[in-house]
Design a protein around this motif. Structure first.
Motif, mmCIF file in Angstrom:
data_model
loop_
_atom_site.group_PDB
_atom_site.id
_atom_site.type_symbol
_atom_site.label_atom_id
_atom_site.label_comp_id
_atom_site.label_asym_id
_atom_site.label_seq_id
_atom_site.Cartn_x
_atom_site.Cartn_y
_atom_site.Cartn_z
ATOM 1 N N ALA A 164 0.656 -1.185 -0.049
ATOM 2 C CA ALA A 164 -0.045 -0.006 0.167
ATOM 3 C C ALA A 164 0.632 1.427 0.224
ATOM 4 N N VAL A 165 2.049 1.250 0.475
ATOM 5 C CA VAL A 165 2.847 2.543 0.490
ATOM 6 C C VAL A 165 3.483 2.710 -0.828
ATOM 7 N N ASN A 166 3.265 1.803 -1.702
ATOM 8 C CA ASN A 166 3.920 2.168 -2.946
ATOM 9 C C ASN A 166 2.748 2.933 -3.834
ATOM 10 N N LEU A 167 1.525 3.261 -3.305
ATOM 11 C CA LEU A 167 0.407 3.868 -3.866
ATOM 12 C C LEU A 167 -0.276 4.862 -3.220
ATOM 13 N N ALA A 168 -0.298 6.050 -3.855
ATOM 14 C CA ALA A 168 -0.949 7.278 -3.388
ATOM 15 C C ALA A 168 -2.346 7.390 -4.433
ATOM 16 N N VAL A 169 -3.400 7.606 -3.816
ATOM 17 C CA VAL A 169 -4.612 7.444 -4.432
ATOM 18 C C VAL A 169 -5.314 8.929 -3.843
ATOM 19 N N LEU A 170 -5.651 9.997 -4.897
ATOM 20 C CA LEU A 170 -6.064 11.154 -4.304
ATOM 21 C C LEU A 170 -7.441 11.568 -4.988
ATOM 22 N N THR A 171 -8.430 11.812 -4.293
ATOM 23 C CA THR A 171 -9.638 12.410 -4.861
ATOM 24 C C THR A 171 -9.179 13.968 -4.863
ATOM 25 N N VAL A 172 -9.555 14.696 -6.055
ATOM 26 C CA VAL A 172 -9.398 16.129 -6.155
ATOM 27 C C VAL A 172 -10.735 16.774 -6.510
ATOM 28 N N ARG A 221 -20.783 5.877 -2.638
ATOM 29 C CA ARG A 221 -21.199 5.308 -3.511
ATOM 30 C C ARG A 221 -20.178 5.240 -4.615
ATOM 31 N N VAL A 222 -19.543 5.949 -5.051
ATOM 32 C CA VAL A 222 -18.583 5.831 -6.004
ATOM 33 C C VAL A 222 -17.210 5.117 -5.685
ATOM 34 N N GLN A 223 -16.855 5.535 -4.399
ATOM 35 C CA GLN A 223 -15.681 4.836 -3.966
ATOM 36 C C GLN A 223 -15.901 3.412 -3.725
ATOM 37 N N SER A 224 -16.914 2.977 -3.377
ATOM 38 C CA SER A 224 -17.273 1.548 -3.240
ATOM 39 C C SER A 224 -17.090 0.813 -4.322
ATOM 40 N N LYS A 225 -17.183 1.314 -5.513
ATOM 41 C CA LYS A 225 -16.858 0.404 -6.843
ATOM 42 C C LYS A 225 -15.547 0.529 -7.180
ATOM 43 N N LEU A 226 -14.556 1.115 -6.474
ATOM 44 C CA LEU A 226 -13.140 1.078 -6.838
ATOM 45 C C LEU A 226 -12.437 -0.402 -6.103
ATOM 46 N N PRO A 227 -11.512 -0.852 -6.733
ATOM 47 C CA PRO A 227 -11.027 -2.112 -6.221
ATOM 48 C C PRO A 227 -10.659 -2.066 -4.826
ATOM 49 N N ALA A 228 -10.490 -2.876 -4.056
ATOM 50 C CA ALA A 228 -10.114 -2.760 -2.654
ATOM 51 C C ALA A 228 -8.669 -2.222 -2.489
ATOM 52 N N TRP A 229 -7.737 -2.594 -3.423
ATOM 53 C CA TRP A 229 -6.387 -2.315 -3.393
ATOM 54 C C TRP A 229 -6.050 -0.800 -3.520
ATOM 55 N N ILE A 230 -7.265 -0.346 -4.484
ATOM 56 C CA ILE A 230 -7.416 1.299 -4.482
ATOM 57 C C ILE A 230 -7.721 1.846 -3.278
ATOM 58 N N ARG A 231 -8.792 1.379 -2.638
ATOM 59 C CA ARG A 231 -9.521 2.123 -1.435
ATOM 60 C C ARG A 231 -8.487 2.063 -0.284
ATOM 61 N N GLN A 232 -7.667 1.310 -0.060
ATOM 62 C CA GLN A 232 -6.726 0.948 1.125
ATOM 63 C C GLN A 232 -5.971 2.354 1.010
ATOM 64 N N SER A 233 -5.782 2.928 -0.138
ATOM 65 C CA SER A 233 -4.882 4.143 -0.140
ATOM 66 C C SER A 233 -5.438 5.451 -0.530
ATOM 67 N N LEU A 234 -6.723 5.287 -0.516
ATOM 68 C CA LEU A 234 -7.492 6.630 -0.907
ATOM 69 C C LEU A 234 -7.429 7.719 0.363
ATOM 70 N N GLY A 235 -7.064 8.845 -0.415
ATOM 71 C CA GLY A 235 -7.030 10.145 0.480
ATOM 72 C C GLY A 235 -7.801 11.239 -0.053
ATOM 73 N N ALA A 236 -8.238 12.392 0.267
ATOM 74 C CA ALA A 236 -8.927 13.485 -0.331
ATOM 75 C C ALA A 236 -8.033 14.638 -0.238
ATOM 76 N N ARG A 237 -8.132 15.537 -1.165
ATOM 77 C CA ARG A 237 -7.358 16.889 -1.029
ATOM 78 C C ARG A 237 -8.453 17.560 -1.722
#
Length: 356
Positions: A62-70, A314-330
Motif C-alpha cells: 500500500a505504501v507504493n500507491l498514493a490515490v487522491l480524490t481532487v 457510492r462511487v468509492q465503493s466501486k473501486l478495487p479494494a487495493w485502490i480504496r486502502q490507499s485513498l485520500g482526499a485533497r
C-alpha cells in the motif's frame, strides 16, 4: 445501413456452465464493480447460495500507491463536477489545465491523463493550445505532450515516442512540435539530470486504456478526468437497461407472489438493476484505465481522481479494494501536488527527480 444483433441475457450461455461444474473460478484485478457479473452467474440471485466472493490485496504494498480524490484545481475554485453539460466550458477546461499542471510539476517521468472521449480530448487540446496551457501546464518542467491517435496504425509510433521522451532517449521526434523542426526526445527535460518527462493524453475505452503496460517511469502518475458515464441515449444502452429493469420487475413480482403464499424473502427496488449496470459500465472503465500503472511488486505510482464526485461513498465503493486502502482526499490539485511530492520523495530513494 447495418443490422446488429444484441444479446441481452448472458445467463443463457453461462447457466449450463454454472449448473454443470463443481467449481468455477473467476479472478482479476480490475473486475469491480461485481454486481452485474454476480447477477449473471447466479441467474439474478437464484443460485447465490453457491457463490463465494473473496477479495485479496495487491502484490504491490500500500505504501507504493498514493490515490487522491481532487475536487478543484486551486483553493477557492469552483468544484470540478465534470458532468456533460459543464465539462466542455472554457472555465472548466482552464481549471482542468491548471489541475493537470499541478500534477505534472509534482510527477517525475510519465504522466497519463485519461479523458472521457476523443471529442473531449480534441476540445481540451484546442483550448489549451489557444491559452498556452498546453505548454505551461501539461508541458511544465520541459515535458513533451502526446495524444492518443484515433488510428490504430499510429499507436505504436506514439507510444515509442512517449517512452523515448520519458527515458530521455535521443530518438528523433517524428511527431514534430507544432510545425517547427523535428527535435530529439531528449531535449528539453526541464533541466532535470535524471531523465525526461512526458504527458500522455489518452481516452477511456480507447486502445491505451486496456492492455497497455505503463510500468515504472512510463506511468508514475495517472489522472482520471471525470466519471466516464456512457451516453444514456445510445440505442444499445437503452435496450439493455430496459431489459434489466423488466427482468427485475418480473423477478420481484414472482417473489411477491411467493411471499403472499407464506415463503420467500423480501423484494427490492425495481429501478436499481439498470442503474447498477449503468454505473458499472462507468466504474469498470475507470478501474481498467487506472490499472495501466502499478505493474509489478516494486512499482509505485500516484492516481489522481479529478472530480468532486469521487468523494462520494457510492462511487468509492466501486473501486478495487487495493485502490480504496490507499485513498485520500485533497481539496485542490495544488494540495494534492504537495502530497505527491512527498510520496515520490519517499518512494524514489534517489532514483527519480522532482520539480521543486
Amino acid at each position: 445501413a447495418s443490422v446488429k444483433l444484441l444479446h441481452l441475457n448472458p445467463m443463457v450461455h453461462l447457466a449450463p456452465i454454472v449448473r454443470s461444474c463443481r467449481a468455477l473460478l473467476l479472478c482479476g484485478g480490475t473486475m469491480e464493480p461485481l454486481e452485474e457479473l454476480l447477477d449473471a452467474l447466479t441467474d439474478n440471485g437464484k443460485h447465490s447460495a453457491r457463490l463465494r466472493v473473496r477479495r485479496f490485496g495487491h502484490v504491490v504494498p500500500a505504501v507504493n500507491l498514493a490515490v487522491l480524490t481532487v475536487r478543484a484545481a486551486d483553493e477557492g475554485d469552483a468544484l470540478l463536477k465534470l458532468v456533460a453539460a459543464q465539462r466542455g466550458t472554457d472555465q472548466t477546461l482552464d481549471a482542468l489545465g491548471r489541475a493537470i499542471g499541478h500534477c505534472r510539476r509534482a510527477t517525475p517521468g510519465g504522466l497519463i491523463v485519461f479523458v472521457p472521449s476523443f471529442a473531449y480530448m480534441h476540445a481540451a487540446h484546442t483550448r489549451w493550445a489557444q491559452t498556452g496551457a498546453l505548454a505551461k501546464e501539461l508541458g511544465a518542467c520541459g515535458a513533451r505532450v502526446f495524444s492518443e491517435p484515433r488510428e490504430a496504425t499510429e499507436l505504436e509510433r506514439v507510444l515509442a515516442a512517449y517512452a523515448a521522451a520519458v527515458r530521455a532517449e535521443p530518438a528523433l521526434d517524428l511527431l514534430g512540435d507544432g510545425g517547427g523542426a523535428p527535435r530529439t526526445a531528449a531535449e528539453p527535460s526541464g533541466g532535470a539530470a535524471c531523465g525526461g518527462r512526458a504527458t500522455l493524453l489518452a481516452v477511456v475505452g480507447g486502445k491505451m486504456s486496456e492492455g497497455i503496460n505503463f510500468a515504472d517511469e512510463l506511468g508514475r502518475c495517472v489522472v482520471m478526468v471525470g466519471l466516464p458515464y456512457p451516453n444514456l441515449r445510445d440505442p444499445e444502452l437503452v435496450e439493455r437497461m430496459a431489459f434489466l429493469n423488466a427482468r427485475q420487475a418480473a423477478n420481484a413480482k414472482a417473489r411477491a407472489t411467493l411471499n403472499s403464499d407464506g415463503g420467500g424473502g423480501g423484494g427490492g427496488g425495481l429501478a436499481t438493476a439498470a442503474q447498477r449496470y449503468y454505473e458499472g459500465l462507468c466504474m469498470r472503465a475507470v478501474n481498467q484505465s487506472i490499472g495501466r500503472v502499478i505493474r509489478h511488486a516494486a512499482d509505485y505510482a500516484a492516481i489522481v481522481l479529478l472530480d468532486a464526485r469521487y468523494e462520494q461513498p457510492r462511487v468509492q465503493s466501486k473501486l478495487p479494494a487495493w485502490i480504496r486502502q490507499s485513498l485520500g482526499a485533497r481539496k485542490s490539485a495544488a494540495a494534492a501536488a504537495v502530497a505527491m511530492r512527498e510520496f515520490f520523495h519517499e518512494r524514489s530513494r534517489g532514483g527519480d527527480c522532482l520539480a521543486r
